[in-house]
Design an enzyme around this catalytic site. Structure first.
Site, PDB file in Angstrom:
ATOM      1  N   LYS A  81      -5.550 -16.512 -25.361  1.00 23.58           N
ATOM      2  CA  LYS A  81      -4.594 -15.489 -24.917  1.00 23.58           C
ATOM      3  C   LYS A  81      -3.403 -15.453 -25.866  1.00 23.58           C
ATOM      4  CE  LYS A  81      -1.972 -14.177 -20.743  1.00 23.58           C
ATOM      5  NZ  LYS A  81      -1.738 -14.523 -19.315  1.00 23.58           N
ATOM      6  N   SER A 154      -2.295 -10.959 -16.104  1.00 24.55           N
ATOM      7  CA  SER A 154      -1.921 -10.487 -17.426  1.00 24.55           C
ATOM      8  C   SER A 154      -2.979 -10.866 -18.455  1.00 24.55           C
ATOM      9  CB  SER A 154      -0.574 -11.103 -17.810  1.00 24.55           C
ATOM     10  OG  SER A 154      -0.688 -12.528 -17.915  1.00 24.55           O
ATOM     11  N   SER A 178      -2.603 -14.695 -12.889  1.00 23.92           N
ATOM     12  CA  SER A 178      -3.091 -14.117 -14.140  1.00 23.92           C
ATOM     13  C   SER A 178      -4.375 -14.727 -14.686  1.00 23.92           C
ATOM     14  CB  SER A 178      -2.002 -14.188 -15.213  1.00 23.92           C
ATOM     15  OG  SER A 178      -0.873 -13.456 -14.807  1.00 23.92           O
TER      16      SER A 178
END
Length: 462
Positions: A81, A154, A178
């Site tokens: 990420k 996210s 998330s």
């Protein structure tokens, strides 16, 4: 039937790499080719590191041939990420104000992956600053189960990339859901570790008192392998727990006889769609046949609106060096969020802290009687993104009912698929006491050893 190469598990691939049935170079090349072909549709990677990935894969092959085995992640291609620092590679956290940020060192979790022989394919798309919405200039990752459906926040790119077979697993972060929300929406197994179990050094914060880093994978077995590599104390993060992590993969082999799992059926029935209730009942029934004890409990969860001030204050603090000084580089949505956080009354933060402590106490009392709790991950399948200019985020606050409270408590959780609703994945979530990751992984693995939900693959893009 053996899964196609892009969908095979890390443990399975590791066996073939050591048996010389497969090379890390060929494996990495296959993923890079697949990303090149499919990611213009999925938008899951924000940047690729093809050259360094192939060099790492070649080194992994040479080491394995020389008898150097770095562990279960040796030669396994993964995605990261894009708020987790990677040396020499832009780590923007979805923010225009950080578009030129090139770290000079890896985050601790990335360093540990590299030391374990993993191959880093590239950085994965996320929402702006890991909040609810993607930056207007960032293509939104496409849910492989349905292009008109939310891919989560996210860690949207991580969820899409793993589900679409563009990496074996991914490292992501979770502040209010998330890891769990995109795992649920994309049919994955997502592990949110205990707060402090995994280092956050080199990870751009959303709200430090809530943030955790963990794996998103296709199975509990793969999540266990990844956690074994990244977990543990870190002098660069003084909040990490000092205890030695267990061998999570080895723990999967233990039975779940006598494990007591608490469920508040009455409470969750008022929140969930019938399909999610059916999935949760299937989890309970399957685990019961394996020796677990399903016990009724009363689950008193705080309203997310009562504790969201903790996140709002933390988010505002995370951006104090760049906001409001560079406010014009933020989208209107996150600008409004940061402005609200700056104006938040101290008494609202104090009230949220008090509510959090009360919930922690209630949860401790629950775990005096049960070993784990079973709740939904999300109350329904991925919502539609159509009819909303904000990617369906109008449905998000209610959806955090079963995610944000367990960030506030610092509890470890595991989310995994347990059925479908109109062709879309649905998921359950197990919650454990502090540092109970091994038991969570064991219970989820036990369920997955008797079911096939985690083996379903999304249709190929048209």
């Amino acid at each position: 039937m053996t899964d196609p190469l892009p969908f095979r598990g890390a443990a399975d691939l590791a066996g073939d790499l050591r048996a010389r049935k497969l090379s890390a170079v060929d494996l990495t090349g296959a993923f890079l080719d697949r990303i090149e072909r499919l990611d213009p549709y999925y938008h899951s990677f924000i940047s690729l590191s093809a050259e360094s990935a192939m060099a790492d894969a070649d080194r992994a092959d040479r080491e394995l041939r020389a008898g150097i085995d770095r562990g279960p992640m040796h030669g396994i291609p993964v995605g990261i990420k894009d708020l987790i620092d990677t040396a020499g590679i832009v780590t923007a956290a979805g923010l225009a104000v950080r578009a030129g940020h090139v770290p000079d060192r890896d985050a601790t979790v990335v360093r540990r992956l590299r030391e374990g022989g993993a191959v880093i394919l590239g950085k994965l798309t996320l929402t702006e600053g890991a909040t609810l919405l993607h930056h207007p200039d960032t293509p939104v990752p496409v849910n492989p189960w349905g292009a008109t459906r939310n891919s989560g926040f996210s860690s949207s790119g991580a969820g899409v990339a793993v589900a679409a077979g563009l990496c074996t697993l991914a490292l992501a972060s979770d502040t209010g859901g998330s890891i769990r929300i995109p795992s649920a929406f994309n049919g994955l197994t997502g592990l949110k570790p205990s707060w402090g179990r995994v280092s956050r050094a080199g990870v751009f914060p959303l709200a430090e008192c809530l943030d955790v880093v963990g794996p998103m994978a296709r199975s509990a077995a793969d999540a266990a392998i990844a956690l074994s590599v990244i977990a543990g104390a870190d002098p660069d993060d003084p909040t990490t727990d000092l205890s030695q992590p267990p061998d999570y993969a080895a723990g999967l082999r233990l039975p779940i006889d006598g494990v007591v799992i608490g469920v508040d059926w009455e409470r969750i029935a008022t929140d969930c769609t019938p399909s999610v209730m059916q999935g949760l009942r299937a989890i309970a029934a399957t685990l019961k046949t394996l020796g677990a004890i399903i016990a009724p409990v009363r689950l008193d969860l705080p309203d997310p609106q009562r504790i969201v001030a903790l996140a709002a204050a933390g988010i505002s603090d995370a951006h104090r060096e760049t906001f409001p000084a560079f406010a014009d580089q933020y989208s209107p949505a996150i600008r409004a969020m940061l402005e609200a956080g700056m104006k938040l009354p101290a008494r609202d933060v104090a009230a949220a802290m008090s509510a959090a402590e009360r919930f922690k106490g209630q949860l401790r009392a629950s775990f005096a009687h049960v070993d784990l709790l079973l709740v939904p991950a999300m109350t329904g399948p991925a919502p539609s993104i159509l009819g909303s200019g904000i990617e369906g985020a109008d449905s998000v606050p209610h959806s955090m009912t079963y995610t944000l409270p367990f960030n506030v408590s610092g509890s470890p959780t595991i989310t995994f698929p347990c059925g479908f609703d109109g062709g879309l994945p649905i998921a359950g979530q197990l919650i454990g006491p502090h540092l109970a990751e091994s038991l969570l992984l064991r219970a989820a693995h036990a369920f997955q050893s008797r079911t096939e939900w985690h083996r379903h693959r999304p249709p190929a893009p048209r």
